[in-house]
Scaffold this active site. Structure first.
Site, short mmCIF file in Angstrom:
data_model
loop_
_atom_site.label_atom_id
_atom_site.label_comp_id
_atom_site.label_asym_id
_atom_site.label_seq_id
_atom_site.Cartn_x
_atom_site.Cartn_y
_atom_site.Cartn_z
N GLY A 358 0.82 -1.19 0.00
CA GLY A 358 0.00 0.00 0.00
C GLY A 358 0.86 1.24 0.00
N GLY A 360 0.65 5.30 1.51
CA GLY A 360 -0.06 6.28 2.31
C GLY A 360 0.56 7.65 2.18
N GLY A 363 4.41 7.41 3.27
CA GLY A 363 5.34 6.48 2.64
C GLY A 363 4.65 5.25 2.09
CB VAL A 365 3.24 -0.69 3.46
CG1 VAL A 365 3.47 -1.86 4.41
CG2 VAL A 365 2.78 0.54 4.22
CG ASP A 475 -5.73 5.33 9.73
OD1 ASP A 475 -6.72 5.97 9.33
OD2 ASP A 475 -5.00 4.66 8.98
#
Length: 669
Positions: A358, A360, A363, A365, A475
């Site tokens: 992913g 975000g 940064g 992942v 989150d």
């Protein structure tokens, strides 16, 4: 007259048979050592085989790999008209298999009867110079061999690495035994090491279709019992009734020098001459051939060495720059939790885009795998400010010490110039939103949904009250709650999931926990209703989930808000409690929200909900501007923030940053 003619004819036939018989009887010879004058004329040599002077030995292989050698008597053994029962031959030879000092050699040596003396197409190594893959096992090979094998090969079904075998047209022996000899004095077999470098006597006797193989050390008499016995029809192997007799030897990746010191052969046991042991030479020591190197070769080697050194130096500098890290003295206390950049680079295959989980705001992942750890998730964060880094790393390490059954702790970190990498355990299951909103996943039952909510509530309560310091998640949403084990056994056990695992978002400590309570309330509504907190595709009155659920309550029809896929398979009281608790947690007045300890009591039915209604101030409000409270935001991701604490803290020097954690197990409620 006629009678005299018949007598002369019978005499002629007798003389012809006598001559043939005599010619067969003549095939007897003995070599008490080998010299070039005598043996050189009577032996057919190929491969490496040679007569070594002045040692007077027949050398079949030298100290090189993948070598073979053959030595055959120059005239074939002619069976003539003898029947298989009356056919016979007898031989005695002394051999020595000498390994390279400090190494285990191979492959072995064989006494051979072959219809042809040219075996150049045969393979070395475990085939002993007798066969290749096409001739091995073929009746047209016409080979009978007695092998002394010193390497165990799975391809040839060898019993061990020190055995004697009889081979008929194939390298796989029809009968074999570990090398030994029978001691008449002790009345038992005594082991014999073939690859010892010591001379070994071997007798091969064939008589009345029975082949006997006998071994003994050099100075011993022939034992009374053979090591191997096998009934063999020689004429079936050699239909043309002729065969060359001799030896074959081979090396593979393992090497040894293989010698014949003496050899005697005869068709008659009575005519076989025993070897004179006193005339045999001693076994030569293992010597490697020394090759003279030309000056040009030396110069080329020097140049090549310099090129290699230069290349290695350049590669070292390249790797040093490629895997460069930032290390400071204060980080030593966190040493066990620090990973090298090189290990993370290799674990993620160079941060390959195919392994990206992913992306975000802070940064990307990546999925990776580390030895002894297993699958990991690596978050790459840009961080150019050095001020506050020490505090940040300290708090990251503190986060790694959190322990809860629904949290996967941070495994470690690494940092380079302008970049920080955070490492946590990777959980492979799909996220809750995939089960709520994707048609390819089975719908979650009510018991599973309730278990998810209880697990996340337990984890949040621990973060807020059970840790050494208050930790905010900030989150919480369906896409950040994941199932472990690919969602296996969801019908039988509670869901297992993660908090913020895919996004690995940053968090702060020491501030209001009410932001997490609001986010959890929105998540409760999302899981129960099977709808996203904000859906622009819905009608205006249903677009904001919080507002719509409150409106259903106001109309005394909370059941209309429940996910239709539950199909009445739920406890109405539980569902209504969860929906009302979700509305209470999403009150836009932070002081009206319960803390997570209270939420745990409510959701576990340990305490009843407080009295409030759809008309209670702050309940069911989808936008903060209605109440005139500045700085409070409700996003479509179902997370809010108070005025004093931003929803997602930007990477600044005044912000403490943490990585979120993973829920491991639901409790099956």
């Amino acid at each position: 007259m006629a009678q005299r003619f018949y007598l002369l004819l019978l005499l002629l036939i007798f003389l012809v048979n006598l001559i043939c018989f005599s010619s067969q009887q003549d095939l007897s010879f003995v070599f008490n050592g080998f010299n070039q004058d005598q043996a050189g004329d009577e032996l057919l040599l190929d491969g490496f085989a040679r007569i070594q002077s002045p040692e007077r030995v027949l050398q079949l292989t030298d100290g090189t790999t993948q070598q073979k050698g053959h030595a055959f008597f120059n005239r074939p053994f002619d069976f003539g008209s003898a029947s298989s029962q009356s056919l016979s031959f007898f031989t005695q030879f002394v051999c020595a298999l000498v390994p390279k000092p400090g190494f285990y050699g191979g492959h072995g040596i064989a006494f051979v009867l072959s219809s042809a003396h040219n075996l150049k197409k045969a393979y070395a190594s475990s085939y002993l110079g007798l066969f290749n893959r096409s001739t091995n096992g073929s009746p047209s090979s016409h080979v009978l061999a007695v092998e002394l094998d010193t390497v165990q090969s799975a391809e040839t079904d060898d019993m061990d690495n020190n055995h004697v075998g009889i081979d008929e047209n194939r390298i796989q022996s029809v009968v074999s035994a570990s090398a030994s000899y029978y001691s008449d004095r002790e009345g038992k077999n005594i082991s014999l090491i073939l690859l010892s470098g010591d001379p070994i006597q071997v007798w091969v006797d064939y008589e009345d279709t029975l082949l006997n193989v006998t071994l003994a050390p050099l100075r011993n008499q022939k034992p009374s019992k053979p090591l191997l016995s096998r009934t063999i029809n020689l004429t079936a192997i050699f239909p043309d009734r002729k065969a060359f007799v001799g030896f074959s030897a081979a090396t593979g990746s393992s090497i040894s020098n293989q010698y014949i010191l003496g050899w005697s052969f005869s068709r008659s046991r009575r005519l076989l001459k025993s070897l004179d042991i006193s005339e045999l030479s001693t076994v030569p020591l293992f010597t490697e051939q020394k090759r003279k190197r030309s000056p040009l070769l030396i110069v080329l080697l020097v140049i090549l060495t310099l090129v290699v050194i230069g290349g290695l130096g350049g590669y070292y500098l390249y790797r040093r720059k490629k895997y460069a890290e930032v290390r400071e003295p204060w980080e030593k206390e966190y040493g066990p939790l620090r990973y090298s950049y090189e290990s993370l680079y290799k674990a993620t295959k160079g941060f390959n885009k195919d392994g990206r989980l992913g992306k975000g705001g802070f940064g990307e992942v990546y999925k990776g795998s580390l030895p002894l750890v297993g699958d990991i998730a690596v978050k790459r964060l840009s961080h150019n400010a050095e001020q506050g880094m020490k505090q940040f790393v300290a708090e990251v390490v503190t986060m790694g010490s959190l322990q809860h059954k629904n949290l996967v702790p941070l495994l470690g970190y690494c940092r380079r110039k302008g970049e920080l990498l955070l490492v946590s355990k990777y959980m492979e299951g799909g996220s809750v939103d995939q089960y709520l909103f994707n048609g390819d996943k089975p719908p979650l039952s009510w018991s599973q949904r309730l278990a998810i909510l209880r697990d996340i509530a337990s984890a949040l309560c621990y973060l807020h009250t059970g840790a050494s310091q208050v930790v905010l998640h900030r989150d919480i949403k369906a896409s950040n709650v994941m199932f472990d084990d690919h969602g296996a056994n969801l019908s039988a056990t509670a869901a297992v999931g993660t908090i913020g695992y895919m996004a690995l978002e940053l968090i702060s400590t020491g501030t209001s926990t009410k932001t997490d309570v609001y986010a959890f309330g929105a998540f409760m509504l999302e899981v129960t209703c099977g709808r996203r907190p904000f859906d622009p595709e819905m009608p205006v009155e249903k677009r904001h989930l919080v507002k719509w659920v409150c409106e259903c309550w106001r109309k005394h029809s909370l059941v209309d808000a429940i996910d239709t896929r539950l199909r009445d398979k739920f406890t109405l009281g539980e569902v209504e409690m969860v929906l009302k608790l979700g509305l209470l947690c999403t009150s836009i007045i932070p002081e009206s929200r319960p803390n997570m300890e209270k939420v745990m009591q409510y959701i576990n039915r340990d305490q009843a909900l407080p009295d409030f209604s759809p008309d209670t101030p702050g309940i069911g409000v989808s936008t903060p501007m209605v109440m005139g409270i500045p700085g409070l935001a409700i996003t479509s991701t179902s997370v809010t923030s108070s005025a004093s604490v931003p929803l997602v803290s930007p990477p600044s020097t005044n912000n403490s940053m943490f990585i979120s954690h993973t829920i491991l197990n639901g409790d099956g409620r």
